[in-house]
Design a protein around this motif. Structure first.
Motif, mmCIF file in Angstrom:
data_model
loop_
_atom_site.group_PDB
_atom_site.id
_atom_site.type_symbol
_atom_site.label_atom_id
_atom_site.label_comp_id
_atom_site.label_asym_id
_atom_site.label_seq_id
_atom_site.Cartn_x
_atom_site.Cartn_y
_atom_site.Cartn_z
ATOM 1 N N ARG A 53 -0.452 5.676 -12.662
ATOM 2 C CA ARG A 53 -0.486 4.206 -12.698
ATOM 3 C C ARG A 53 -0.408 3.601 -11.301
ATOM 4 O O ARG A 53 -0.262 2.399 -11.149
ATOM 5 C CB ARG A 53 0.678 3.678 -13.539
ATOM 6 C CG ARG A 53 0.653 4.153 -14.981
ATOM 7 C CD ARG A 53 1.885 3.707 -15.762
ATOM 8 N NE ARG A 53 3.100 4.245 -15.152
ATOM 9 C CZ ARG A 53 4.143 3.501 -14.759
ATOM 10 N NH1 ARG A 53 4.161 2.218 -14.931
ATOM 11 N NH2 ARG A 53 5.198 4.074 -14.208
ATOM 12 N N ASN A 54 -0.505 4.431 -10.278
ATOM 13 C CA ASN A 54 -0.357 3.955 -8.904
ATOM 14 C C ASN A 54 -1.705 3.667 -8.264
ATOM 15 O O ASN A 54 -2.723 4.215 -8.677
ATOM 16 C CB ASN A 54 0.368 5.013 -8.055
ATOM 17 C CG ASN A 54 1.720 5.357 -8.627
ATOM 18 O OD1 ASN A 54 2.575 4.501 -8.768
ATOM 19 N ND2 ASN A 54 1.908 6.617 -8.986
ATOM 20 N N GLY A 55 -1.641 2.845 -7.231
ATOM 21 C CA GLY A 55 -2.828 2.548 -6.453
ATOM 22 C C GLY A 55 -2.512 2.623 -4.972
ATOM 23 O O GLY A 55 -1.353 2.698 -4.569
ATOM 24 N N LEU A 56 -3.552 2.591 -4.177
ATOM 25 C CA LEU A 56 -3.426 2.569 -2.723
ATOM 26 C C LEU A 56 -4.433 1.537 -2.222
ATOM 27 O O LEU A 56 -5.619 1.620 -2.536
ATOM 28 C CB LEU A 56 -3.737 3.945 -2.137
ATOM 29 C CG LEU A 56 -3.748 4.042 -0.623
ATOM 30 C CD1 LEU A 56 -2.343 3.829 -0.065
ATOM 31 C CD2 LEU A 56 -4.280 5.375 -0.172
ATOM 32 N N ALA A 57 -3.943 0.550 -1.488
ATOM 33 C CA ALA A 57 -4.805 -0.468 -0.886
ATOM 34 C C ALA A 57 -4.668 -0.335 0.616
ATOM 35 O O ALA A 57 -3.587 -0.555 1.166
ATOM 36 C CB ALA A 57 -4.388 -1.857 -1.350
ATOM 37 N N GLY A 58 -5.747 0.046 1.285
ATOM 38 C CA GLY A 58 -5.677 0.283 2.718
ATOM 39 C C GLY A 58 -6.652 -0.555 3.500
ATOM 40 O O GLY A 58 -7.589 -1.139 2.953
ATOM 41 N N THR A 173 1.137 -0.437 -6.294
ATOM 42 C CA THR A 173 0.080 -0.243 -5.300
ATOM 43 C C THR A 173 0.731 -0.175 -3.938
ATOM 44 O O THR A 173 1.482 -1.079 -3.554
ATOM 45 C CB THR A 173 -0.950 -1.387 -5.355
ATOM 46 O OG1 THR A 173 -1.571 -1.367 -6.638
ATOM 47 C CG2 THR A 173 -2.006 -1.225 -4.274
ATOM 48 N N THR A 174 0.471 0.887 -3.223
ATOM 49 C CA THR A 174 1.012 1.103 -1.885
ATOM 50 C C THR A 174 0.026 0.591 -0.852
ATOM 51 O O THR A 174 -1.163 0.882 -0.933
ATOM 52 C CB THR A 174 1.265 2.615 -1.666
ATOM 53 O OG1 THR A 174 2.193 3.075 -2.650
ATOM 54 C CG2 THR A 174 1.807 2.893 -0.266
ATOM 55 N N ALA A 175 0.519 -0.174 0.105
ATOM 56 C CA ALA A 175 -0.330 -0.670 1.197
ATOM 57 C C ALA A 175 -0.317 0.352 2.334
ATOM 58 O O ALA A 175 0.721 0.939 2.630
ATOM 59 C CB ALA A 175 0.192 -2.014 1.698
ATOM 60 N N ALA A 176 -1.471 0.551 2.952
ATOM 61 C CA ALA A 176 -1.572 1.514 4.042
ATOM 62 C C ALA A 176 -2.526 0.999 5.107
ATOM 63 O O ALA A 176 -3.723 0.909 4.882
ATOM 64 C CB ALA A 176 -2.048 2.860 3.525
#
Length: 178
Positions: A53-58, A173-176
């Motif tokens: 259910r996780n996301g990554l927005a970079g 959602t993790t920001a990178a």
């Protein structure tokens, strides 16, 4: 009360308090010491194939002085962290956390990196024209996000390989920024 009874009561009290202490759960998959051979094992990557259910927005924000770099149209890879990939990042980038190195330098280090094919476990996307990228449906765990960026307006210039370790967890959602 005897000394033995007092010691027993103290031990039970300490154990009861310890049982009430909150825990943060296990560390993300793939996190551990770098000791041992950097052997590629497909089973170490299995956790990364589970739906999540996780996301990554970079986004790429890298600069050298006044020169802004862009990843527009470039591929972005997301490699699951395992003992093998952690060792590979250490050899290729000189870090297991974050790096920005000339892409040619990283390529030159490839023969010294542990052999193996993580390709089937790597997730891929493309940077958009605003230097942004994203991944969705990721399970909890640690990952390496990697792309090559070039000086804006200079598509033939040498690229910089950008790498950063990120952790996904808790359905967020993790920001990178790279």
């Amino acid at each position: 009360m005897s000394k033995l009874s007092l010691l027993t009561a103290a031990a039970l009290s300490t154990a009861a308090l310890a049982a009430c202490a909150p825990t943060m759960g296990p560390p993300p998959p793939g996190r551990g010491p770098m000791a041992g051979p950097p052997t590629f094992r497909a089973a170490d990557f299995a956790w990364s194939q589970a739906p999540g259910r996780n996301g990554l927005a970079g986004r790429v924000t890298y600069r050298q002085g006044a020169t802004r770099f862009t990843c527009a149209g470039a591929g972005v890879v997301l490699t699951p962290e395992t003992p093998w990939s952690r060792r590979r990042m250490a050899v290729l980038y000189g870090s297991t956390e974050r790096a920005a190195l000339p892409a040619d330098e990283v390529r030159a280090r490839t023969p010294r990196a542990p052999a193996g094919d993580a390709g089937p476990f790597v997730k891929r996307t493309t940077c958009d024209s605003a230097d942004r990228f994203s991944f969705s449906g990721l399970p909890d765990g640690a990952w390496y996000v990697i792309t090559v960026a070039r000086p804006a307006g200079q598509p033939q210039a040498e690229g910089m390989a950008l790498m950063r370790r990120v952790t996904t967890r808790g359905g967020r959602t993790t920001a990178a920024d790279l």
